[in-house]
Design a protein around this motif. Structure first.
Motif, PDB file in Angstrom:
ATOM      1  N   TYR A 135      49.287  55.439  48.878  1.00  0.00           N
ATOM      2  CA  TYR A 135      50.208  54.339  49.155  1.00  0.00           C
ATOM      3  C   TYR A 135      50.318  53.362  47.981  1.00  0.00           C
ATOM      4  O   TYR A 135      50.249  52.146  48.141  1.00  0.00           O
ATOM      5  N   ARG A 169      44.960  61.471  39.755  1.00  0.00           N
ATOM      6  CA  ARG A 169      43.938  62.382  40.315  1.00  0.00           C
ATOM      7  C   ARG A 169      43.052  62.977  39.211  1.00  0.00           C
ATOM      8  O   ARG A 169      42.668  64.149  39.284  1.00  0.00           O
ATOM      9  N   ARG A 227      48.009  57.438  58.314  1.00  0.00           N
ATOM     10  CA  ARG A 227      47.186  58.607  57.977  1.00  0.00           C
ATOM     11  C   ARG A 227      46.825  59.406  59.223  1.00  0.00           C
ATOM     12  O   ARG A 227      46.817  60.638  59.196  1.00  0.00           O
ATOM     13  N   ALA A 240      40.545  69.551  52.983  1.00  0.00           N
ATOM     14  CA  ALA A 240      40.088  68.775  51.816  1.00  0.00           C
ATOM     15  C   ALA A 240      41.190  67.826  51.354  1.00  0.00           C
ATOM     16  O   ALA A 240      41.383  67.610  50.164  1.00  0.00           O
ATOM     17  N   LYS A 245      48.183  68.976  43.594  1.00  0.00           N
ATOM     18  CA  LYS A 245      48.658  67.735  42.970  1.00  0.00           C
ATOM     19  C   LYS A 245      50.179  67.740  42.978  1.00  0.00           C
ATOM     20  O   LYS A 245      50.803  68.809  42.899  1.00  0.00           O
TER      21      LYS A 245
HETATM   22  N1  EPU Z   1      56.973  65.840  52.255  1.00  0.00           N
HETATM   23  C1  EPU Z   1      57.698  66.849  52.826  1.00  0.00           C
HETATM   24  N2  EPU Z   1      57.038  67.809  53.547  1.00  0.00           N
HETATM   25  C2  EPU Z   1      55.703  67.771  53.733  1.00  0.00           C
HETATM   26  C3  EPU Z   1      54.948  66.737  53.131  1.00  0.00           C
HETATM   27  C4  EPU Z   1      55.603  65.773  52.396  1.00  0.00           C
HETATM   28  O1  EPU Z   1      58.905  66.910  52.701  1.00  0.00           O
HETATM   29  O2  EPU Z   1      55.178  68.658  54.411  1.00  0.00           O
HETATM   30  C5  EPU Z   1      57.664  64.763  51.544  1.00  0.00           C
HETATM   31  C6  EPU Z   1      57.633  63.481  52.369  1.00  0.00           C
HETATM   32  O3  EPU Z   1      58.661  63.422  53.285  1.00  0.00           O
HETATM   33  C7  EPU Z   1      57.757  62.418  51.310  1.00  0.00           C
HETATM   34  C8  EPU Z   1      57.076  63.045  50.114  1.00  0.00           C
HETATM   35  O4  EPU Z   1      56.996  64.447  50.346  1.00  0.00           O
HETATM   36  O5  EPU Z   1      59.104  62.178  50.990  1.00  0.00           O
HETATM   37  C9  EPU Z   1      55.694  62.484  49.859  1.00  0.00           C
HETATM   38  O6  EPU Z   1      54.878  62.677  51.010  1.00  0.00           O
HETATM   39  P1  EPU Z   1      53.668  61.674  51.357  1.00  0.00           P
HETATM   40  O7  EPU Z   1      54.116  60.272  51.306  1.00  0.00           O
HETATM   41  O8  EPU Z   1      53.050  62.175  52.624  1.00  0.00           O
HETATM   42  O9  EPU Z   1      52.680  61.810  50.168  1.00  0.00           O
HETATM   43  P2  EPU Z   1      52.212  63.029  49.268  1.00  0.00           P
HETATM   44  O10 EPU Z   1      52.852  62.903  47.925  1.00  0.00           O
HETATM   45  O11 EPU Z   1      52.412  64.299  50.004  1.00  0.00           O
HETATM   46  C10 EPU Z   1      50.229  61.692  48.247  1.00  0.00           C
HETATM   47  C11 EPU Z   1      48.765  61.886  48.035  1.00  0.00           C
HETATM   48  C12 EPU Z   1      47.995  61.649  49.332  1.00  0.00           C
HETATM   49  C13 EPU Z   1      48.281  60.240  49.797  1.00  0.00           C
HETATM   50  C14 EPU Z   1      49.794  60.091  49.987  1.00  0.00           C
HETATM   51  C15 EPU Z   1      50.192  58.683  50.359  1.00  0.00           C
HETATM   52  C16 EPU Z   1      48.551  63.495  46.232  1.00  0.00           C
HETATM   53  C17 EPU Z   1      48.144  64.860  45.834  1.00  0.00           C
HETATM   54  N3  EPU Z   1      48.482  63.207  47.526  1.00  0.00           N
HETATM   55  O12 EPU Z   1      50.651  62.728  49.136  1.00  0.00           O
HETATM   56  O13 EPU Z   1      46.613  61.761  49.029  1.00  0.00           O
HETATM   57  O14 EPU Z   1      47.615  59.946  51.010  1.00  0.00           O
HETATM   58  O15 EPU Z   1      50.467  60.400  48.754  1.00  0.00           O
HETATM   59  O16 EPU Z   1      50.055  57.859  49.245  1.00  0.00           O
HETATM   60  O17 EPU Z   1      48.921  62.700  45.371  1.00  0.00           O
HETATM   61  C18 EPU Z   1      44.768  63.277  48.963  1.00  0.00           C
HETATM   62  O18 EPU Z   1      44.816  63.191  47.745  1.00  0.00           O
HETATM   63  O19 EPU Z   1      43.904  63.975  49.556  1.00  0.00           O
HETATM   64  C19 EPU Z   1      45.780  62.585  49.767  1.00  0.00           C
HETATM   65  C20 EPU Z   1      45.898  62.756  51.088  1.00  0.00           C
END
Ligand code: EPU
Length: 342
Positions: A135, A169, A227, A240, A245
């Protein structure tokens, strides 16, 4: 090789100590409650003579069936204020502290800075290794410094924030210093002024709909709510966290993809490149909620690999490769796995 240290246990089941719940066994395991234990063991040469691995909360790890050498499980605890002024407080935390418990404790003291990082699984000492983030906030934003001990001889040194060479990361502890240090204590610079970061994703909306106060504790509750809706609880289903990434690509490549896929999710990065949402790429490649053997990509967040029960490392590797191959074939983008593979 024998180790004279009486605290060393042999053939230890690591399944309770990794959140993917892989059935790994450690040849030898020693809990480190005090970094002086390392220097003591270094004296007889055994530390230098065998492979060593440092185990934190085990929430960002893919374990092999057998972990050879010596696994050092970090059990260093403690929280203390080391300095304070009108605006900020410097708090040191033992590496073995549970990350979320530490975050909630800082918020209960009225200190801000870690609220966006609530409910991330793992330990305080593991947080800087991969520069945990969520976030719009990363641990690098509040980390002042840390103390680490060299695994070969137990000699300690301080790493400043700059020494850690944080990136998305990533840190020096995943790069040139990988496998060399045991992080013992981390110092955070926390704020007494209550400045908030609510711009990312669903946080602002959650503050409004849940009627939460615009305080660090309120933002933490919003983060927890979001979350819990999207991410699987590792206590209930092995995972995990994000397993890949978000890839960073040049602007020209992002523009070409956007022309073909108008719904592509991307974020501008400093310097002109773009970060693509790997979860979106994986979902479009057909993997959201899909299984391969005992593992699959989570039905509510395609970026999270889950163990539906009985998985081994080979199952995780097979799914990783299948998802990477399909995303590459469809979008021409290679996504890298995010956890550390031992
Ligand atoms: N999205 C999809 N389909 C999905 C998942 C995501 O279309 O199945 C889209 C969402 O709609 C959104 C975008 O992808 O437009 C980003 O999704 P989200 O906000 O859930 O974040 P993320 O980029 O998938 C990252 C971090 C998370 C962290 C969230 C919130 C990484 C690798 N992951 O996920 O970190 O909680 O942002 O800030 O950068 C972790 O590292 O273990 C982790 C959970």
């Amino acid at each position: 090789m024998a180790i004279s240290n009486p605290g060393v246990r042999t053939d230890v089941d690591l399944s309770p100590f990794n959140t993917l719940r892989l059935p790994a066994r450690a040849s030898r395991l020693l809990t480190i409650a005090d970094p002086a234990q390392l220097a003591d063991m270094a004296g007889d040469g055994t530390l230098a003579a065998m492979p060593r691995n440092v185990l934190g909360g085990g929430s960002n790890l893919v374990l092999p069936d057998v972990v050879d050498g010596l696994t050092l499980q970090v059990g260093i605890i403690g929280r203390r204020v080391i300095a304070e002024d009108d605006d900020a407080v410097y708090v040191a935390a033992g590496a073995g502290e549970v990350w979320h418990d530490f975050v909630m404790w800082t918020l209960a003291q009225g200190w801000g800075g870690l609220e966006n990082l609530a409910l991330i699984p793992g330990s305080v000492g593991a947080a800087p290794v991969q520069n945990i983030g969520a976030y719009g906030v990363e641990v690098k934003d509040t980390l002042h410094s840390l103390t680490a001990y060299r695994l070969t001889d137990g000699v300690g040194r301080e790493f400043t924030n700059a020494d850690c060479r944080f990136a998305y990361r990533d840190s020096v502890f995943k790069q040139e210093e990988a496998g060399r240090w045991l992080i013992a204590e981390v110092v955070f610079k926390l704020s007494k002024t209550g400045a908030l970061q609510t711009g990312y994703g669903d946080i602002e909306a959650e503050l409004n709909t849940a009627g939460l106060p615009r305080t660090p504790a309120g933002v933490a509750q919003a983060v927890i709510n979001v979350r819990q809706r999207k991410l699987p609880d590792p206590a209930l289903i092995g995972n995990a966290g994000s397993f890949f990434k978000n890839p960073i690509v040049p602007a020209a490549q992002r523009d070409a993809l956007l022309a073909e896929y108008p719904k592509l999710v991307s974020y501008p990065m400093p310097g002109g490149a773009y970060k693509l949402a790997a979860g979106w790429l994986i979902e479009q490649a057909g993997w959201k909620g899909r299984r391969l053997g005992p593992v699959g990509m989570y039905e509510k967040q395609a970026l999270v690999l889950v163990n539906h029960g009985g998985a081994q490392r080979a199952d995780v590797a097979a799914l990783t490769e299948a998802v990477q191959a399909d995303v590459l074939a469809r979008f021409g983008v290679m996504i890298e796995s995010e956890p550390v593979w031992w």
